[in-house]
Design a protein around this motif. Structure first.
Motif, short mmCIF file in Angstrom:
data_model
loop_
_atom_site.label_atom_id
_atom_site.label_comp_id
_atom_site.label_asym_id
_atom_site.label_seq_id
_atom_site.Cartn_x
_atom_site.Cartn_y
_atom_site.Cartn_z
N LYS A 1 7.62 -7.40 -3.22
CA LYS A 1 6.71 -8.63 -2.84
C LYS A 1 5.33 -8.27 -3.65
O LYS A 1 4.55 -9.21 -3.54
CB LYS A 1 6.27 -8.48 -1.26
CG LYS A 1 7.59 -8.97 -0.39
CD LYS A 1 7.82 -10.39 -0.69
CE LYS A 1 9.17 -10.79 0.32
NZ LYS A 1 9.43 -12.03 -0.12
N GLY A 2 5.01 -7.25 -4.28
CA GLY A 2 4.05 -6.89 -5.04
C GLY A 2 2.84 -6.76 -4.51
O GLY A 2 1.91 -6.83 -4.99
N VAL A 3 2.70 -6.16 -2.94
CA VAL A 3 1.58 -5.71 -2.40
C VAL A 3 1.87 -4.42 -2.11
O VAL A 3 2.92 -3.78 -1.93
CB VAL A 3 1.33 -6.62 -1.02
CG1 VAL A 3 1.31 -8.17 -1.49
CG2 VAL A 3 2.79 -6.48 -0.19
N ARG A 4 0.60 -3.70 -1.72
CA ARG A 4 0.39 -2.26 -1.34
C ARG A 4 0.99 -2.08 0.28
O ARG A 4 0.80 -3.23 1.19
CB ARG A 4 -0.87 -1.65 -1.33
CG ARG A 4 -1.23 -1.36 -2.65
CD ARG A 4 -0.43 -0.49 -3.81
NE ARG A 4 -0.40 0.80 -3.26
CZ ARG A 4 -1.04 1.85 -3.51
NH1 ARG A 4 -2.04 1.59 -4.42
NH2 ARG A 4 -1.06 2.76 -3.05
N LEU A 5 1.61 -1.12 0.51
CA LEU A 5 2.11 -1.08 2.32
C LEU A 5 1.01 -0.94 2.74
O LEU A 5 1.20 -1.70 4.05
CB LEU A 5 2.77 0.41 1.91
CG LEU A 5 3.10 0.66 3.42
CD1 LEU A 5 4.13 -0.11 4.04
CD2 LEU A 5 3.80 2.24 3.60
N VAL A 6 -0.39 -0.64 2.64
CA VAL A 6 -1.46 -0.61 3.61
C VAL A 6 -1.86 -2.19 3.86
O VAL A 6 -2.08 -2.16 4.86
CB VAL A 6 -2.48 0.40 2.80
CG1 VAL A 6 -3.22 -0.60 1.49
CG2 VAL A 6 -3.57 0.36 3.81
N SER A 7 -1.61 -2.94 2.95
CA SER A 7 -2.05 -4.25 3.08
C SER A 7 -0.77 -4.92 3.90
O SER A 7 -1.22 -5.95 5.10
CB SER A 7 -2.15 -5.21 1.83
OG SER A 7 -3.14 -4.45 1.13
N PHE A 8 0.33 -4.64 3.93
CA PHE A 8 1.38 -5.24 4.72
C PHE A 8 1.50 -4.65 6.06
O PHE A 8 1.59 -5.38 6.99
CB PHE A 8 2.50 -4.82 3.98
CG PHE A 8 3.92 -5.36 4.38
CD1 PHE A 8 4.39 -6.52 4.71
CD2 PHE A 8 4.83 -4.28 5.60
CE1 PHE A 8 5.31 -7.10 5.47
CE2 PHE A 8 5.88 -4.84 6.07
CZ PHE A 8 5.92 -6.29 6.20
N ALA A 9 1.03 -3.24 6.17
CA ALA A 9 1.18 -2.67 7.49
C ALA A 9 0.14 -2.82 8.46
O ALA A 9 0.28 -2.76 9.58
CB ALA A 9 1.29 -1.12 7.34
N VAL A 10 -1.13 -3.39 8.13
CA VAL A 10 -2.20 -3.48 8.92
C VAL A 10 -1.94 -4.49 10.04
O VAL A 10 -2.52 -4.35 11.06
CB VAL A 10 -3.60 -4.29 8.00
CG1 VAL A 10 -3.23 -5.69 7.66
CG2 VAL A 10 -4.89 -4.25 8.92
N HIS A 11 -1.13 -5.77 9.77
CA HIS A 11 -0.96 -6.49 10.97
C HIS A 11 0.01 -5.79 12.02
O HIS A 11 0.01 -5.85 13.03
CB HIS A 11 0.08 -7.70 10.18
CG HIS A 11 0.76 -8.42 11.29
ND1 HIS A 11 0.14 -9.27 12.07
CD2 HIS A 11 2.27 -8.20 11.56
CE1 HIS A 11 1.08 -9.69 12.98
NE2 HIS A 11 2.27 -9.43 12.65
N TRP A 12 1.07 -4.95 11.54
CA TRP A 12 2.10 -4.39 12.44
C TRP A 12 1.23 -3.48 13.38
O TRP A 12 1.34 -3.20 14.52
CB TRP A 12 3.15 -3.56 11.68
CG TRP A 12 3.96 -4.66 10.94
CD1 TRP A 12 3.95 -5.02 9.65
CD2 TRP A 12 5.02 -5.43 11.63
NE1 TRP A 12 4.77 -5.86 9.27
CE2 TRP A 12 5.84 -6.15 10.54
CE3 TRP A 12 5.47 -5.30 12.94
CZ2 TRP A 12 6.80 -7.05 11.10
CZ3 TRP A 12 6.73 -6.37 13.10
CH2 TRP A 12 7.05 -7.27 12.01
#
Length: 284
Positions: free
Chosen positions: A98-109
């Motif tokens: 997806k081309g994003v960092r894990l930290v950006s993806f994980a904030v929602h969860w």
């Protein structure tokens, strides 16, 4: 102490929060290349060691988010623990393509799990159950840190910003301002305040166990006597009593008269005599 045991010690935030935070901050932050390599190992090869390293390297991020929820009066260790659950869910679902960092993806969860924990434990009675109410709860509480009771203009502005009715904003404001009451008197309450505790005036006098047992025994005895009395009647009298008083669809005198080919007056007499016998046997 071995390295593995040391790791276990600090990875439990409830046991020693200071040691946990120190351990989380000691884990090196991954570079873009390292993170992508580990994410690919997990995503394509289900490498659990890669998942563990991704989680460990982002624990400091969860601590940072959990600290922002300190104002709810809940244990920071529990907030971190819930946030870690969200982090693990995010790691499991992370797609490196997806081309994003894990930290950006994980904030929602991470925030979603902490939100659920706050709503479950902040009050005994739930203050927000629908998605709109939850959004209003967290946004309005953030505003209430800076404001007293909302003015009409402030309430209207918040309602427009969140896409809800002004009345919903006012209702949530009242919920936020309420406090849970202790059921039992507090240990430091004096005589003038202790009587206000619900435990002292909500007692249900009708729920006396002795009275309930006595009532149950009486009902059981009456039922047994009634059954024995009915069994002493002849079949026709028993059928008349059951059809007239005990069945779901009550029969009329004329219904039974047709059934037994006698007059309605005869059925009435049989019913009267049967009831007299039953009453006498029950009261004996």
């Amino acid at each position: 102490m071995s390295k593995n045991l040391q790791t276990v010690d600090w990875m439990a935030p409830g046991a020693n929060l200071a040691a946990y935070m120190q351990g989380a901050n000691a884990v090196a932050v991954l570079s873009v290349e390292e993170e992508r390599g580990l994410a690919e190992d997990l995503y394509y090869r289900e490498d659990l060691d890669a998942a563990r390293r991704l989680v460990l390297s982002h624990l400091r991020f969860v601590v940072y988010i959990a600290r922002s929820y300190n104002g709810y009066g809940l244990p920071l260790g529990d907030l971190i623990q819930e946030g870690n659950v969200g982090l693990m869910k995010a790691v499991k679902r992370f797609n490196p393509e997806k081309g994003v960092r894990l930290v950006s993806f994980a904030v929602h969860w991470v925030k979603a799990e902490i939100h659920e924990y706050v709503l479950r434990n902040w009050r005994i009675v739930k203050v927000a159950t629908t998605k709109a109410q939850r959004k209003l709860f967290f946004n309005l509480r953030g505003s209430k840190k800076r404001l007293a009771w909302l003015t009409n203009d402030e309430a209207k502005a918040i309602a427009e910003d969140l896409g809800v009715e002004v009345g919903q904003v006012r209702e949530m404001e009242k919920r936020l301002s309420a406090r849970d009451a202790a059921f039992d008197p507090l240990t430091d309450d004096d005589d003038e305040n202790a009587y206000q505790a619900p435990a002292l005036y909500l007692e249900d006098k009708s729920a006396d166990p002795a009275l309930q047992v006595e009532q149950a025994d009486t009902e059981q005895d009456n039922h047994t006597r009634m059954t024995e009395a009915l069994n002493e009647l002849d079949e026709r009298s028993r059928d008349i009593i059951h059809s007239r008083w005990l069945g779901e669809d009550k029969a009329t005198l004329h219904d039974l008269a047709d059934k037994y080919s006698v007059s309605a007056e005869r059925i009435r007499q049989l019913e009267k005599n049967a009831m007299k016998k039953v009453r006498a046997m029950i009261e004996a």
